[in-house]
Design an enzyme around this catalytic site. Structure first.
Site, PDB file in Angstrom:
ATOM      1  N   GLU A  76     -73.139  -3.696   8.319  1.00 55.92           N
ATOM      2  CA  GLU A  76     -73.037  -3.359   7.068  1.00 55.92           C
ATOM      3  C   GLU A  76     -72.617  -2.470   6.152  1.00 55.92           C
ATOM      4  O   GLU A  76     -72.285  -1.447   6.712  1.00 55.92           O
ATOM      5  CB  GLU A  76     -75.023  -3.746   6.574  1.00 55.92           C
ATOM      6  N   HIS A 118     -72.226 -10.901  10.001  1.00 51.93           N
ATOM      7  CA  HIS A 118     -72.313 -12.190   9.968  1.00 51.93           C
ATOM      8  C   HIS A 118     -71.606 -12.433   8.872  1.00 51.93           C
ATOM      9  O   HIS A 118     -70.293 -12.281   8.798  1.00 51.93           O
ATOM     10  CB  HIS A 118     -73.050 -11.946   8.531  1.00 51.93           C
ATOM     11  N   GLU A 164     -76.247 -15.212   6.213  1.00 57.73           N
ATOM     12  CA  GLU A 164     -77.298 -14.198   5.928  1.00 57.73           C
ATOM     13  C   GLU A 164     -77.112 -14.212   5.011  1.00 57.73           C
ATOM     14  O   GLU A 164     -78.078 -13.089   4.335  1.00 57.73           O
ATOM     15  CB  GLU A 164     -75.834 -13.038   6.552  1.00 57.73           C
ATOM     16  N   GLU A 165     -76.566 -14.547   3.759  1.00 60.41           N
ATOM     17  CA  GLU A 165     -76.746 -14.073   2.039  1.00 60.41           C
ATOM     18  C   GLU A 165     -77.679 -15.524   1.865  1.00 60.41           C
ATOM     19  O   GLU A 165     -77.320 -15.608   0.412  1.00 60.41           O
ATOM     20  CB  GLU A 165     -75.102 -14.658   1.795  1.00 60.41           C
ATOM     21  N   ASP A 206     -68.449  -6.617   2.598  1.00 57.31           N
ATOM     22  CA  ASP A 206     -68.910  -7.342   3.153  1.00 57.31           C
ATOM     23  C   ASP A 206     -68.898  -9.023   3.400  1.00 57.31           C
ATOM     24  O   ASP A 206     -68.834 -10.179   3.249  1.00 57.31           O
ATOM     25  CB  ASP A 206     -70.164  -7.551   2.428  1.00 57.31           C
ATOM     26  N   ASP A 209     -70.555 -15.156   7.019  1.00 53.11           N
ATOM     27  CA  ASP A 209     -70.770 -15.931   5.353  1.00 53.11           C
ATOM     28  C   ASP A 209     -70.437 -14.310   4.704  1.00 53.11           C
ATOM     29  O   ASP A 209     -70.799 -13.416   4.844  1.00 53.11           O
ATOM     30  CB  ASP A 209     -71.492 -16.690   5.100  1.00 53.11           C
TER      31      ASP A 209
END
Length: 292
Positions: free
Chosen positions: A140, A52, A111-112, A79, A54
């Site tokens: 991840e 991801h 994603e967050e 992350d 973001d």
């Protein structure tokens, strides 16, 4: 390149420009600020690496990104912009046409945040062949461990109602915060539940994570809200997880489910997973967290 959730466009533009230098235009799919790169039609089994774009919001202390020795320190370095860099470096370095796999790279937004706002869903609609991959790795950070599956994540708002009164004469009202005592006591007493899936141990846990209520220090509150986050094991349906929350509440307050993210299945028996575990030389772990 800053890319706090909701502001991924600048980073997506850079990644798209990079992808178009390495793949044909038809093999780069972009939906909003999410992208998939790699041959869309290829007889080889597809191996997808997914990351991801973001990050969570910045820390208000104003710490600037920096390099200390062999470490890069900054928002999203772990992350998961480090993983995005690995994905791009692999595409630059590997002989993509002669690999035993068709390497597909997925970069996506949001994603967050809530599950329904994730950029993966619209991207899968535009490139449905991604869902037929032989093996997929969500990049991840795990400190080098191979983690399988993931717990589902449910958020529910519990609303308790009362009647306002002056705190010097509380008998004239009904304290909404006090009304939550029974549910919070039961929640605090609820022990984690161990669930073993294909030899991997997951824990189902339910926690109060936010609370809001009261209008003044000397007023008995007439409303109180608690956010409950429930993490549930692979194999449990979202509807069943909702029933677990309703059973805990047992009619003592109103319940509104605000985010419903399904669990991820364990890929036991997948030969590519088994090979990956063999290569790492470490036992696989259950992912006691959630990701797309």
């Amino acid at each position: 390149i800053p890319s706090v959730i909701g502001h991924e466009q600048a980073l997506a533009n850079v990644v798209e420009a990079w992808a178009l230098e390495r793949f044909e235009r038809a093999d780069v799919v972009r939906v909003s600020n999410s992208l998939a790169a790699g041959k869309r039609s290829d007889p080889r089994p597809a191996l997808c690496l997914v990351g991801h774009l973001d990050t969570v919001p910045e820390n208000p202390d104003g710490t600037e990104p920096r390099i200390e020795g062999d470490r890069l320190i900054g928002l999203g370095a772990s992350d998961m912009k480090g993983s995005l860099a690995v994905m791009m470096a692999l595409a630059d370095a590997l002989p993509l046409d002669t690999l035993p796999f068709n390497l597909r790279l997925v970069f996506y937004e949001r994603e967050e945040g809530p599950f329904l706002e994730s950029g993966l869903g619209p991207l899968f609609q535009a490139a449905p062949e991604l869902k037929q991959a032989a093996f997929t790795i969500a990049m991840e950070p795990t400190d080098g461990a191979v983690q399988v599956g993931c717990v589902g994540s449910l958020h529910a708002k519990l609303s308790f109602l009362g009647k306002a009164a002056h705190s010097a004469r509380p008998w004239q009202g009904t304290n909404a915060i006090h009304a939550a005592a029974g549910v919070l006591t039961d929640l605090a007493a609820r022990e984690r539940r161990e669930v073993v899936v294909s030899g991997h141990t997951f824990f189902e846990v339910m926690s109060a994570t936010l609370a809001k209520g009261g209008r003044a220090r000397n007023v008995v509150p007439d409303a109180f809200e608690v956010n409950v986050n429930y993490r549930f094991a692979p194999g449990k349906r979202v509807d069943t997880a909702k029933e677990d929350v309703l059973a805990l509440v047992n009619g003592r307050c109103a319940v509104e489910f605000t985010d419903l993210a399904p669990s991820g299945g364990v890929c036991a028996g997948n030969p590519h997973f088994e090979k990956l575990v063999l290569l790492t030389g470490r036992p696989a772990e259950a992912k006691q967290a959630w990701t797309d």
